[in-house]
Design a protein around this motif. Structure first.
Motif, mmCIF file in Angstrom:
data_model
loop_
_atom_site.group_PDB
_atom_site.id
_atom_site.type_symbol
_atom_site.label_atom_id
_atom_site.label_comp_id
_atom_site.label_asym_id
_atom_site.label_seq_id
_atom_site.Cartn_x
_atom_site.Cartn_y
_atom_site.Cartn_z
ATOM 1 N N UNK A 194 1.123 -1.279 0.067
ATOM 2 C CA UNK A 194 0.190 0.062 -0.010
ATOM 3 C C UNK A 194 0.921 1.367 0.132
ATOM 4 N N UNK A 195 0.611 2.128 -0.773
ATOM 5 C CA UNK A 195 1.541 3.414 -0.952
ATOM 6 C C UNK A 195 0.724 4.713 -0.388
ATOM 7 N N UNK A 196 1.483 5.559 0.239
ATOM 8 C CA UNK A 196 0.913 6.696 0.672
ATOM 9 C C UNK A 196 2.060 7.773 0.186
ATOM 10 N N UNK A 197 1.505 8.850 -0.380
ATOM 11 C CA UNK A 197 2.458 10.118 -0.610
ATOM 12 C C UNK A 197 2.266 11.225 0.312
ATOM 13 N N UNK A 198 3.222 11.893 0.781
ATOM 14 C CA UNK A 198 3.101 12.885 1.430
ATOM 15 C C UNK A 198 4.048 14.009 1.062
ATOM 16 N N UNK A 199 3.837 15.194 1.644
ATOM 17 C CA UNK A 199 4.645 16.492 1.476
ATOM 18 C C UNK A 199 4.450 17.318 2.571
ATOM 19 N N UNK A 200 4.643 18.414 2.224
ATOM 20 C CA UNK A 200 4.296 19.528 3.626
ATOM 21 C C UNK A 200 2.775 20.006 3.587
ATOM 22 N N UNK A 201 2.116 19.680 2.454
ATOM 23 C CA UNK A 201 0.729 19.929 2.376
ATOM 24 C C UNK A 201 -0.306 18.713 2.943
ATOM 25 N N UNK A 202 0.504 17.530 3.397
ATOM 26 C CA UNK A 202 -0.267 16.559 3.897
ATOM 27 C C UNK A 202 0.198 15.137 3.116
ATOM 28 N N UNK A 203 -0.883 14.152 3.555
ATOM 29 C CA UNK A 203 -0.551 12.746 2.917
ATOM 30 C C UNK A 203 -1.749 12.200 2.153
ATOM 31 N N UNK A 204 -1.693 11.464 1.061
ATOM 32 C CA UNK A 204 -2.955 10.808 0.357
ATOM 33 C C UNK A 204 -2.484 9.416 0.079
ATOM 34 N N UNK A 205 -3.438 8.800 -0.481
ATOM 35 C CA UNK A 205 -3.263 7.318 -0.899
ATOM 36 C C UNK A 205 -3.055 7.247 -2.181
ATOM 37 N N UNK A 206 -1.985 6.501 -2.493
ATOM 38 C CA UNK A 206 -1.517 6.481 -3.770
ATOM 39 C C UNK A 206 -2.209 5.279 -4.498
ATOM 40 N N UNK A 207 -1.993 4.158 -3.558
ATOM 41 C CA UNK A 207 -2.497 2.814 -4.095
ATOM 42 C C UNK A 207 -2.623 1.838 -3.032
ATOM 43 N N UNK A 208 -3.613 0.967 -3.008
ATOM 44 C CA UNK A 208 -4.041 -0.038 -1.848
ATOM 45 C C UNK A 208 -3.888 -1.460 -2.175
ATOM 46 N N UNK A 209 -3.280 -2.252 -1.290
ATOM 47 C CA UNK A 209 -3.492 -3.738 -1.284
ATOM 48 C C UNK A 209 -2.770 -4.188 -2.592
ATOM 49 N N UNK A 210 -1.925 -3.881 -3.086
ATOM 50 C CA UNK A 210 -1.371 -4.137 -4.459
ATOM 51 C C UNK A 210 -0.597 -5.747 -4.302
ATOM 52 N N UNK A 211 -1.041 -6.585 -5.055
ATOM 53 C CA UNK A 211 -0.559 -8.004 -4.763
ATOM 54 C C UNK A 211 -0.150 -8.404 -6.357
ATOM 55 N N UNK A 212 0.249 -7.425 -7.372
ATOM 56 C CA UNK A 212 0.586 -7.899 -8.584
ATOM 57 C C UNK A 212 2.048 -8.405 -8.712
ATOM 58 N N UNK A 213 2.745 -8.121 -7.662
ATOM 59 C CA UNK A 213 4.222 -8.455 -7.651
ATOM 60 C C UNK A 213 4.067 -9.971 -7.267
ATOM 61 N N UNK A 214 3.033 -10.626 -6.859
ATOM 62 C CA UNK A 214 2.954 -12.246 -6.265
ATOM 63 C C UNK A 214 2.376 -13.071 -7.236
ATOM 64 N N UNK A 215 2.877 -14.053 -7.750
ATOM 65 C CA UNK A 215 2.444 -14.995 -8.621
ATOM 66 C C UNK A 215 1.233 -15.565 -7.898
ATOM 67 N N UNK A 216 0.106 -16.019 -8.852
ATOM 68 C CA UNK A 216 -1.025 -16.481 -8.265
ATOM 69 C C UNK A 216 -0.997 -17.632 -7.232
ATOM 70 N N UNK A 217 -0.043 -18.501 -7.317
ATOM 71 C CA UNK A 217 0.028 -19.487 -6.332
ATOM 72 C C UNK A 217 0.713 -19.048 -4.963
ATOM 73 N N UNK A 218 1.082 -17.784 -4.869
ATOM 74 C CA UNK A 218 1.546 -16.938 -3.725
ATOM 75 C C UNK A 218 0.497 -16.324 -3.049
ATOM 76 N N UNK A 219 -0.518 -16.098 -3.684
ATOM 77 C CA UNK A 219 -1.696 -15.320 -3.149
ATOM 78 C C UNK A 219 -2.341 -15.869 -1.781
ATOM 79 N N UNK A 220 -2.404 -15.134 -0.671
ATOM 80 C CA UNK A 220 -3.293 -15.455 0.414
ATOM 81 C C UNK A 220 -3.600 -14.195 1.121
ATOM 82 N N UNK A 221 -4.954 -14.572 1.930
ATOM 83 C CA UNK A 221 -5.423 -13.397 2.830
ATOM 84 C C UNK A 221 -5.356 -13.644 4.044
ATOM 85 N N UNK A 222 -4.941 -14.655 4.606
ATOM 86 C CA UNK A 222 -4.718 -14.725 5.974
ATOM 87 C C UNK A 222 -3.747 -15.944 6.474
#
Length: 222
Positions: A194-222
């Motif tokens: 999950x990515x957050x961008x920040x500066x002197x003006x505050x913080x914001x969400x860039x992306x959330x819950x990215x799993x594209x770097x994992x092969x399908x057989x490596x995906x799990x939720x718990x």
């Protein structure tokens, strides 16, 4: 702008007497994340990790692929509860032997676990040994302010932590209520980014819950 990358730990030992350890799948997830960092040429100016073994081992395996960074342990990145605390709470609340009955099916165990988190997030129950959701949220908000206090441009920060912390960060930057914690905790994948961008003006969400770097057989939720 600077970036804060939040890495959830690899799969831990859900349902075991000691949740705080990486499963074999969790180890592979952490290594795959490190390989993703290496392929992308990602380097971090600062690395924070939570105090749990699963945080430390995930960081060690991921950072071994890119080297050069010494993680700083920060108690502010600790999870709100351990799996066995929530399962014990569900057992007391429902009378179902969630922990002591080895024959209980996984679907029922997961349902009761998720229900315990939802009721906690909605401030409808108190879980023994677990801070209220509002208090946990306030701790994460304080950590986020510290993590983004240096507003010099171009920083790259990594934090290895747990789903509850990441969900609380999301709620902070998106202005969501405490009750939203349960939903986002429930969908955050192991070793997700999950990515957050920040500066002197505050913080914001860039992306959330990215799993594209994992092969399908490596995906799990718990």
């Amino acid at each position: 702008m600077s970036t804060l990358t939040l890495l959830r730990h690899g799969q831990a030992a859900f349902g075991a007497s000691d949740y705080d350890q990486l499963s074999p799948l969790g180890q592979l997830q952490a290594q795959a994340t490190g390989e993703f960092f290496r392929q992308r040429g990602m380097r971090f100016d600062r690395v924070w990790i939570g105090p749990r073994r699963r945080h430390r081992f995930t960081a060690q395996l991921a950072l071994a692929e890119i080297g050069g960074m010494m993680p700083e342990v920060d108690e502010g990145l600790d999870e709100f509860a351990e799996g066995e605390q929530l399962l014990a709470g569900a057992e007391r609340r429902t009378g179902t032997r969630v922990l002591s009955d080895g024959s209980l099916d996984a679907a029922t165990r997961l349902r009761l676990y998720a229900e315990e988190i939802r009721l906690w997030a909605e401030a409808r129950i108190v879980v023994d040994g677990v801070a209220p959701a509002a208090q946990f949220r306030a701790r994460i908000a304080h950590w986020l302010r510290r993590a983004t206090a240096d507003t010099s441009s171009g920083q790259k920060v990594l934090a290895v932590t747990s789903a509850g912390v990441i969900a609380a960060v999301l709620c902070e930057v998106a202005g969501l209520p405490d009750s939203a914690l349960a939903h986002y905790i429930g969908v955050i994948g192991n070793a997700s980014l999950t990515g957050v961008v920040f500066s002197g003006k505050g913080a914001g969400l860039a992306y959330f819950n990215g799993t594209g770097h994992l092969a399908e057989d490596l995906l799990s939720g718990i």
